[in-house]
Design an enzyme around this catalytic site. Sequence first.
Site, PDB file in Angstrom:
ATOM      1  N   LYS A 280       0.835  -1.206  -0.053  1.00 16.62           N
ATOM      2  CA  LYS A 280       0.138  -0.027  -0.138  1.00 16.62           C
ATOM      3  C   LYS A 280       0.829   1.135  -0.040  1.00 16.62           C
ATOM      4  O   LYS A 280       2.001   1.042   0.439  1.00 16.62           O
ATOM      5  CB  LYS A 280      -0.886  -0.006   1.206  1.00 16.62           C
ATOM      6  CG  LYS A 280      -2.023  -0.984   1.281  1.00 16.62           C
ATOM      7  CD  LYS A 280      -2.723  -0.913   2.506  1.00 16.62           C
ATOM      8  CE  LYS A 280      -3.908  -1.874   2.639  1.00 16.62           C
ATOM      9  NZ  LYS A 280      -4.988  -1.692   1.650  1.00 16.62           N
ATOM     10  N   ARG A 354     -10.007 -11.781   1.665  1.00 12.82           N
ATOM     11  CA  ARG A 354     -10.907 -12.801   1.006  1.00 12.82           C
ATOM     12  C   ARG A 354     -10.085 -14.313   1.235  1.00 12.82           C
ATOM     13  O   ARG A 354     -10.650 -15.416   1.165  1.00 12.82           O
ATOM     14  CB  ARG A 354     -11.092 -12.716  -0.554  1.00 12.82           C
ATOM     15  CG  ARG A 354      -9.947 -12.351  -1.212  1.00 12.82           C
ATOM     16  CD  ARG A 354     -10.335 -11.415  -2.254  1.00 12.82           C
ATOM     17  NE  ARG A 354     -10.569 -10.044  -1.868  1.00 12.82           N
ATOM     18  CZ  ARG A 354     -10.938  -9.112  -2.842  1.00 12.82           C
ATOM     19  NH1 ARG A 354     -10.881  -9.124  -4.315  1.00 12.82           N
ATOM     20  NH2 ARG A 354     -10.916  -7.710  -2.424  1.00 12.82           N
TER      21      ARG A 354
END
Length: 502
Positions: A280, A354
């Site tokens: 990020k 996920r």
Amino acid sequence: MQISFGSSRAIGPGAWVVGVNDGGVLSLQAARSDEAAGGALKRALTFSRFKGQPGQTIELLAPAGVNSSRIVLAGLGKGEKFDGAAAERLAAGVVGRLLASGEETLTFAVDLPKRSKLSEAELATHLALGAQLRSYRFDHYRKVGEDEKPTLKNVVVVTKAAAAARKRWAEVAAVGEGIFLARDLVNEPANILYPDEFARRMLGLKKLGVKVEILDVPAMQKLGMNALLGVGQGSAHDSRTVVMQWNGAPKASAKGKAQSGPLAFIGKGVCFDSGGLSLKTAAGMMGMKGDMGGGAAVVGLMHALAKRKARANVVGLIGLVENMPDGKAQRPNDIVKTMSGQTIEVLNTDAEGRLVLADVLWYAQSRFKPRFMIDLATLTGAILVALGTEHAGLFSNNDELAQRLTRAGEKEGEPVWRLPLGDAYDRLVKSKIADMKNIGGPNAGSITAAQILQRFVNNVPWAHLDIAGVAWQDSEQKPLAPSWGTGWGVRVLNRLIADNYE
Ligand code: BES
Ligand code: MN
Ligand code: ZN
């Protein structure tokens, strides 16, 4: 802060809070206080624009003729609109102002406005909950200045239904405690709260009768939870999965309810999300200590259920990892084999939640044969684009469960908004080289994430709550949540269970 309920209506020491109805009409208690204080309240009203608007207050310091140090006039607004949320906001607003004001005792002598649908006991417990939730502080890492130190020690709620209020409060306070626990976990920085430490803190639930099991890396390897393990493999901190069980349903309950499986809640517990090798930006990493907010909500829920001895069988599972870049970290293009046997091509290591949930959902479903599964996850930035910070995103394969969650969210001030699932979206996560890839295209990012989760759910009723917009708050503050971590989820899930499954 001590909260109690009393029936004495003698204007007492400390701060004394009375209600003013829409249009500036004094409530009964306000009129009595006005009389005791020689008309000071009515005089104050004439010098102010305050007309009993909801959320507004005026304060009289050291009024003559009474032994209160201050009288607070709190706006009730229109009676028909005065619901539980309004009562909570009222109490929270007053506590926010007076927490560090020098007052030690605060008494709510708020009359139930005409046409309000609340009962006396409900009014009392909503006031108490609003006061409690607003009193939360997360101060263990800083020196608190003398003038900031909370002084408020006792909150008394005057009510005509003190006995009933005390009984209700025993349950409501349990939920409040669960919310505080969830907030603490979200607020803790990731150098303190890494997976093993998170798991250790959950052992505290044993005192309340919750069974807690911790799966370590070898245990998860044995189970084949390679998607979860892949996310954690670049971290200096080992991954964990924690399983909590609360068995509160009466043993031989009617209609064979006891035979059907437990209710299962699954939380994303990414203790820090750097993005991994798909790193990020510095700005994008801000707040990623809170990427375990789903897990925190599940812990808070289990605490609340056990503390109030909920008559339901509930399991909570949390996948705990830290997503870091490193020589051992998972790479873009890696293919992992999940516990279900399905393979996932990892195209972006920042789409890690996920991967964690894929294995924990599968494990929960195969081990517990649950009646339903609900997962909570700070899963996608895209849900903030869609819904902002007002609603959590809801995805479900079951209309009844979705409706029950929606209803529970409305009741508790934690609203959810349903978004679609479907084959056309599912196609977006097809991979040429594995059973699926872990990201879709540039659009519908929250939906494609949910589609991936759904691939790990068989025929069980299931709902996914994307709480990335509500688990913490950056700028403006919600009235009931004074800290960065909100504890979102404990209330709505507790309500879902209480209203439908006990
Ligand atoms: N934890 C983040 C989602 C998130 C973003 C939560 C902002 C709260 C605020 C999640 O793991 C993530 O990084 N998602 C990516 C997915 C993308 C790579 C497909 C995202 O939303 O950008
Ligand atoms: Mn991520
Ligand atoms: Zn994440």
